[in-house]
Design a protein around this motif. Structure first.
Motif, PDB file in Angstrom:
ATOM      1  N   ALA A 250       0.810  -1.216   0.000  1.00 55.26           N
ATOM      2  CA  ALA A 250       0.000   0.000   0.000  1.00 55.26           C
ATOM      3  C   ALA A 250       0.844   1.267   0.000  1.00 55.26           C
ATOM      4  O   ALA A 250       0.295   2.382  -0.022  1.00 55.26           O
ATOM      5  CB  ALA A 250      -0.930  -0.014   1.212  1.00 55.26           C
ATOM      6  N   GLY A 251       2.162   1.116   0.033  1.00 52.27           N
ATOM      7  CA  GLY A 251       3.039   2.281   0.002  1.00 52.27           C
ATOM      8  C   GLY A 251       3.256   2.928   1.343  1.00 52.27           C
ATOM      9  O   GLY A 251       3.643   4.104   1.421  1.00 52.27           O
ATOM     10  N   VAL A 266       5.050  -9.997  -3.768  1.00 50.02           N
ATOM     11  CA  VAL A 266       5.179  -8.543  -3.607  1.00 50.02           C
ATOM     12  C   VAL A 266       4.813  -7.837  -4.909  1.00 50.02           C
ATOM     13  O   VAL A 266       4.054  -6.853  -4.912  1.00 50.02           O
ATOM     14  CB  VAL A 266       6.611  -8.176  -3.168  1.00 50.02           C
ATOM     15  CG1 VAL A 266       6.831  -6.666  -3.236  1.00 50.02           C
ATOM     16  CG2 VAL A 266       6.885  -8.680  -1.751  1.00 50.02           C
ATOM     17  N   GLU A 267       5.323  -8.331  -6.012  1.00 45.65           N
ATOM     18  CA  GLU A 267       5.041  -7.695  -7.303  1.00 45.65           C
ATOM     19  C   GLU A 267       3.567  -7.778  -7.669  1.00 45.65           C
ATOM     20  O   GLU A 267       3.007  -6.839  -8.235  1.00 45.65           O
ATOM     21  CB  GLU A 267       5.903  -8.325  -8.391  1.00 45.65           C
ATOM     22  CG  GLU A 267       7.378  -7.978  -8.270  1.00 45.65           C
ATOM     23  CD  GLU A 267       8.245  -8.682  -9.298  1.00 45.65           C
ATOM     24  OE1 GLU A 267       9.305  -8.145  -9.640  1.00 45.65           O
ATOM     25  OE2 GLU A 267       7.855  -9.784  -9.754  1.00 45.65           O
ATOM     26  N   ARG A 268       2.926  -8.909  -7.345  1.00 47.95           N
ATOM     27  CA  ARG A 268       1.511  -9.048  -7.675  1.00 47.95           C
ATOM     28  C   ARG A 268       0.632  -8.115  -6.843  1.00 47.95           C
ATOM     29  O   ARG A 268      -0.443  -7.699  -7.282  1.00 47.95           O
ATOM     30  CB  ARG A 268       1.065 -10.506  -7.481  1.00 47.95           C
ATOM     31  CG  ARG A 268       1.610 -11.454  -8.548  1.00 47.95           C
ATOM     32  CD  ARG A 268       0.966 -12.838  -8.466  1.00 47.95           C
ATOM     33  NE  ARG A 268       1.382 -13.590  -7.293  1.00 47.95           N
ATOM     34  CZ  ARG A 268       2.475 -14.348  -7.229  1.00 47.95           C
ATOM     35  NH1 ARG A 268       3.289 -14.444  -8.272  1.00 47.95           N
ATOM     36  NH2 ARG A 268       2.773 -15.027  -6.124  1.00 47.95           N
ATOM     37  N   ALA A 269       1.099  -7.764  -5.621  1.00 41.75           N
ATOM     38  CA  ALA A 269       0.304  -6.911  -4.730  1.00 41.75           C
ATOM     39  C   ALA A 269       0.748  -5.450  -4.760  1.00 41.75           C
ATOM     40  O   ALA A 269       0.105  -4.602  -4.137  1.00 41.75           O
ATOM     41  CB  ALA A 269       0.396  -7.440  -3.302  1.00 41.75           C
ATOM     42  N   GLN A 270       1.814  -5.167  -5.471  1.00 39.27           N
ATOM     43  CA  GLN A 270       2.462  -3.854  -5.439  1.00 39.27           C
ATOM     44  C   GLN A 270       1.536  -2.723  -5.874  1.00 39.27           C
ATOM     45  O   GLN A 270       0.822  -2.819  -6.864  1.00 39.27           O
ATOM     46  CB  GLN A 270       3.687  -3.889  -6.357  1.00 39.27           C
ATOM     47  CG  GLN A 270       4.466  -2.591  -6.427  1.00 39.27           C
ATOM     48  CD  GLN A 270       5.602  -2.678  -7.437  1.00 39.27           C
ATOM     49  OE1 GLN A 270       6.007  -3.772  -7.831  1.00 39.27           O
ATOM     50  NE2 GLN A 270       6.108  -1.543  -7.875  1.00 39.27           N
ATOM     51  N   GLY A 271       1.579  -1.635  -5.100  1.00 36.04           N
ATOM     52  CA  GLY A 271       0.837  -0.433  -5.449  1.00 36.04           C
ATOM     53  C   GLY A 271       1.572   0.389  -6.493  1.00 36.04           C
ATOM     54  O   GLY A 271       2.499  -0.089  -7.157  1.00 36.04           O
ATOM     55  N   ASP A 272       1.182   1.643  -6.599  1.00 41.50           N
ATOM     56  CA  ASP A 272       1.739   2.523  -7.634  1.00 41.50           C
ATOM     57  C   ASP A 272       3.013   3.195  -7.133  1.00 41.50           C
ATOM     58  O   ASP A 272       3.010   4.366  -6.731  1.00 41.50           O
ATOM     59  CB  ASP A 272       0.686   3.566  -8.035  1.00 41.50           C
ATOM     60  CG  ASP A 272       1.161   4.426  -9.218  1.00 41.50           C
ATOM     61  OD1 ASP A 272       2.104   3.993  -9.926  1.00 41.50           O
ATOM     62  OD2 ASP A 272       0.596   5.521  -9.405  1.00 41.50           O
ATOM     63  N   PHE A 273       4.105   2.451  -7.110  1.00 43.70           N
ATOM     64  CA  PHE A 273       5.404   3.014  -6.728  1.00 43.70           C
ATOM     65  C   PHE A 273       6.503   2.189  -7.375  1.00 43.70           C
ATOM     66  O   PHE A 273       6.286   1.056  -7.821  1.00 43.70           O
ATOM     67  CB  PHE A 273       5.580   3.055  -5.203  1.00 43.70           C
ATOM     68  CG  PHE A 273       5.512   1.707  -4.524  1.00 43.70           C
ATOM     69  CD1 PHE A 273       6.641   0.893  -4.415  1.00 43.70           C
ATOM     70  CD2 PHE A 273       4.327   1.250  -3.967  1.00 43.70           C
ATOM     71  CE1 PHE A 273       6.586  -0.346  -3.781  1.00 43.70           C
ATOM     72  CE2 PHE A 273       4.258   0.010  -3.330  1.00 43.70           C
ATOM     73  CZ  PHE A 273       5.391  -0.785  -3.237  1.00 43.70           C
TER      74      PHE A 273
END
Length: 418
Positions: A250-251, A266-273
């Motif tokens: 969620a950043g 991590v990559e599959r759940a990664q937010g916009d960053f």
């Protein structure tokens, strides 16, 4: 009509024979959130190559400790699967108790075994008394995960990420000043006391020597003090892994230290960053060693049917070699412990996916993920877990006292004569 009936009977008989010829084996593995996607890729390839073998998947183990406990219970109840995935540091107990079968008879019948890509360094991880009992399926090392958008708030970019834990603490202070409430998650609670062993191996010190727990030595105090500095200096929250992953995705967390195995998740759940992985920091200098995480495939079948045992070996071999092993890297952050998969099939893969190459760069640091000897190994893991959690929660601030207490309690659980 009689001809049609006879033809149908022959077809049905052939179908029944085909069904009878199909061999079913049972398989169990840990961490569904990491490996479900991997086996979803592997299974169709295996079925296409071996249509006469059906692999039935059992409920996944929650952790490596759960996997070992489950197998120990099933051995008593007589309900073992044919193949199980066990943590690299949990293989020994299954060998000692006679649950795991030696793979040597199967290897001896494989003229191309060496050419499948297995090499001695990886086979050693599953070798006991000079006999192979487990084929490594996936290898991981601890790495750093960085939210580069948040790291920029501390004035850092990819060229100057922290290389020591003192630098991590200093970065936490800058991030908190910039409004990041929880700047770091450091995986003290990862399975098998892995991060304690990472701090010990960083100093080139094993955590166990024979039946002696070495936490009472200077390196042990340094490891505990380093954790204390990170947890207090960064005001780290006591999060479970899934909560930490959600917060990082969620950043909200800038720096996360965990196994490279989680990179796919991590990559599959990664937010916009922007996400960047980097080498695991050290104590005053780069680590001198790091424990090899991951798991190995072990044959624990109680079947006496040679055909079923051969089918189990066929599945075990498929998932640890060639394309089967390559899917580990493609779907997770683990490295295949297979030379052919890494150097041939995945020749250009790490160039295309540099975040997955971080652990590969650390391979020269590979050390043993140690098990605690004797029947109380799992109890020792829990004792250490509870002690480390006490540092996070603030229960323990005197690291010399904690060092003494943990050493005494753990040593009492280890085999006598040490």
């Amino acid at each position: 009509m009689r001809l049609l009936t006879t033809t149908m009977a022959l077809v049905l008989a052939a179908g029944a024979a085909s069904a009878e010829d199909k061999i079913t084996i049972e398989f169990a593995y840990p961490y569904s959130h990491l490996f479900d996607v991997t086996y979803q890729k592997i299974l169709p390839m295996f079925e296409a190559a071996h249509p006469n073998i059906e692999v039935q998947f059992r409920a996944t183990y929650e952790s490596y400790e759960d996997g070992t406990n489950t197998i120990l219970r099933e051995a008593v109840a007589g309900t073992l699967p044919d193949v199980t995935m066990q943590g690299l540091n949990r293989q020994a107990i299954l060998v000692e108790k006679g649950i795991a079968k030696s793979l040597e008879p199967f290897i001896a019948e494989e003229p191309d075994f060496a050419r499948e890509g297995y090499h001695q360094a990886m086979l050693d991880l599953g070798t006991f008394q000079n006999r192979v009992y487990g084929l490594p399926f996936s290898i991981s090392l601890p790495v750093g995960y960085y939210n580069m958008d948040l790291m920029a708030k501390a004035g850092l970019d990819e060229s100057n990420l922290p290389t020591t834990w003192a630098e991590v603490v200093a970065t936490c202070e800058k991030l908190r000043e910039a409004g990041v409430d929880n700047p770091v998650f450091w995986g003290w609670n990862i399975t098998g006391n892995w991060f304690l062993q990472a701090l010990m191996w960083s100093q080139d010190k094993p955590t166990v020597m024979g039946a002696d727990f070495t936490l009472d030595e200077p390196q042990g105090l340094t490891a505990l003090s380093t954790m204390h500095d990170i947890f207090r200096g960064c005001e780290m929250q006591n999060l479970e892994w899934k909560a930490a992953l959600a917060s990082f995705s969620a950043g909200e967390i800038a720096m996360m230290y965990w196994s490279t195995s989680a990179l796919g998740a991590v990559e599959r759940a990664q937010g916009d960053f922007a996400l960047k992985t980097n080498e695991f920091p050290g104590i005053e200098r780069a680590p001198r060693g790091l424990p090899a995480g991951g798991n190995a495939a072990m044959l624990v079948s109680t079947s006496e049917d040679p055909a079923e045992l051969e089918a189990a070996w066929t599945w075990l071999k498929f998932i640890t070699s060639g394309e089967g092993a390559a899917e580990v890297a493609r779907t997770t952050g683990y490295m295949p412990p297979n030379k052919a998969a890494n150097e041939i099939i995945l020749k250009d893969f790490y160039t295309q996916f540099p975040n997955k190459e971080t652990a590969v760069r650390q391979l020269p640091l590979l050390r043993e993920w140690q098990a605690y000897p004797g029947d109380n190994g799992l109890a020792v893991t829990q004792v250490i877990y509870d002690g480390l959690e006490g540092i996070v929660t603030g229960e323990h601030d005197d690291m010399e006292s904690l060092q003494e207490d943990l050493t005494e309690e753990v040593q009492d659980l280890l085999p006598s004569g040490s």
